[in-house]
Design a protein around this motif. Structure first.
Motif, PDB file in Angstrom:
ATOM      1  N   HIS A  35       0.842  -1.195   0.000  1.00 60.65           N
ATOM      2  CA  HIS A  35       0.000   0.000   0.000  1.00 60.65           C
ATOM      3  C   HIS A  35       0.882   1.253   0.000  1.00 60.65           C
ATOM      4  N   THR A  36       1.998   1.182   0.706  1.00 61.53           N
ATOM      5  CA  THR A  36       2.967   2.281   0.686  1.00 61.53           C
ATOM      6  C   THR A  36       3.577   2.401  -0.703  1.00 61.53           C
ATOM      7  N   LEU A  37       3.927   1.274  -1.308  1.00 66.15           N
ATOM      8  CA  LEU A  37       4.483   1.296  -2.660  1.00 66.15           C
ATOM      9  C   LEU A  37       3.494   1.919  -3.650  1.00 66.15           C
ATOM     10  N   ARG A  38       2.232   1.546  -3.522  1.00 65.33           N
ATOM     11  CA  ARG A  38       1.201   2.093  -4.410  1.00 65.33           C
ATOM     12  C   ARG A  38       1.093   3.611  -4.227  1.00 65.33           C
ATOM     13  N   GLU A  43       2.341   9.175  -5.993  1.00 66.30           N
ATOM     14  CA  GLU A  43       2.820  10.399  -5.343  1.00 66.30           C
ATOM     15  C   GLU A  43       1.840  10.921  -4.305  1.00 66.30           C
ATOM     16  N   HIS A  44       1.220  10.000  -3.589  1.00 62.51           N
ATOM     17  CA  HIS A  44       0.315  10.359  -2.502  1.00 62.51           C
ATOM     18  C   HIS A  44       1.011  10.221  -1.153  1.00 62.51           C
ATOM     19  N   PHE A  45       2.319  10.007  -1.195  1.00 61.21           N
ATOM     20  CA  PHE A  45       3.059   9.734   0.024  1.00 61.21           C
ATOM     21  C   PHE A  45       4.487  10.191  -0.178  1.00 61.21           C
ATOM     22  N   HIS A  46       5.031  10.863   0.795  1.00 57.35           N
ATOM     23  CA  HIS A  46       6.425  11.286   0.734  1.00 57.35           C
ATOM     24  C   HIS A  46       7.197  10.410   1.712  1.00 57.35           C
ATOM     25  N   PRO A  47       8.038   9.524   1.173  1.00 61.13           N
ATOM     26  CA  PRO A  47       8.695   8.514   2.000  1.00 61.13           C
ATOM     27  C   PRO A  47       9.789   9.083   2.891  1.00 61.13           C
ATOM     28  N   ASP A  48      10.082   8.330   3.934  1.00 60.69           N
ATOM     29  CA  ASP A  48      11.218   8.712   4.762  1.00 60.69           C
ATOM     30  C   ASP A  48      12.487   8.125   4.143  1.00 60.69           C
ATOM     31  N   LEU A  49      13.625   8.496   4.698  1.00 57.50           N
ATOM     32  CA  LEU A  49      14.916   8.099   4.146  1.00 57.50           C
ATOM     33  C   LEU A  49      15.087   6.583   4.124  1.00 57.50           C
TER      34      LEU A  49
END
Length: 72
Positions: A35-38, A43-49
Motif C-alpha cells: 500500500h505504501t508502494l502504491r 505520489e500520494h506519500f512522501h517517504p522517509d529516508l
C-alpha cells in the motif's frame, strides 16, 4: 527560494515494471508494505529516508535518483 524533494513516482513505477515484478513481490523482497508502494507510485506519500534507501538498494540505483527536486 526553498527547495523541496519529492519522490520520483514515474521512475519508481518504471523500475518496478522493468523488473517484471508485482507490488506484492517488491513488498516481500523490500519489506515495504504494498500500500505504501502504491502510494509512492501515485505520489500520494512522501517517504522517509529508510524507504528510499531500501528501494535504492533493491533496484540498484542511487537513492537520490528516486527523488526529484522542486524549487518553491
Amino acid at each position: 527560494m526553498a527547495i523541496k524533494l519529492v519522490n520520483n513516482r514515474v521512475l519508481m513505477r518504471n523500475l518496478r515494471e522493468d523488473t517484471g515484478l508485482s507490488m506484492r513481490a517488491v513488498e516481500r523482497q523490500t519489506r515495504i508494505d504494498r500500500h505504501t508502494l502504491r502510494r509512492l507510485e501515485r505520489e500520494h506519500f512522501h517517504p522517509d529516508l529508510d524507504v528510499i534507501e531500501r528501494l535504492g538498494r533493491f533496484y540498484k540505483v542511487n537513492p537520490i535518483d528516486l527523488l526529484i527536486t522542486l524549487e518553491l
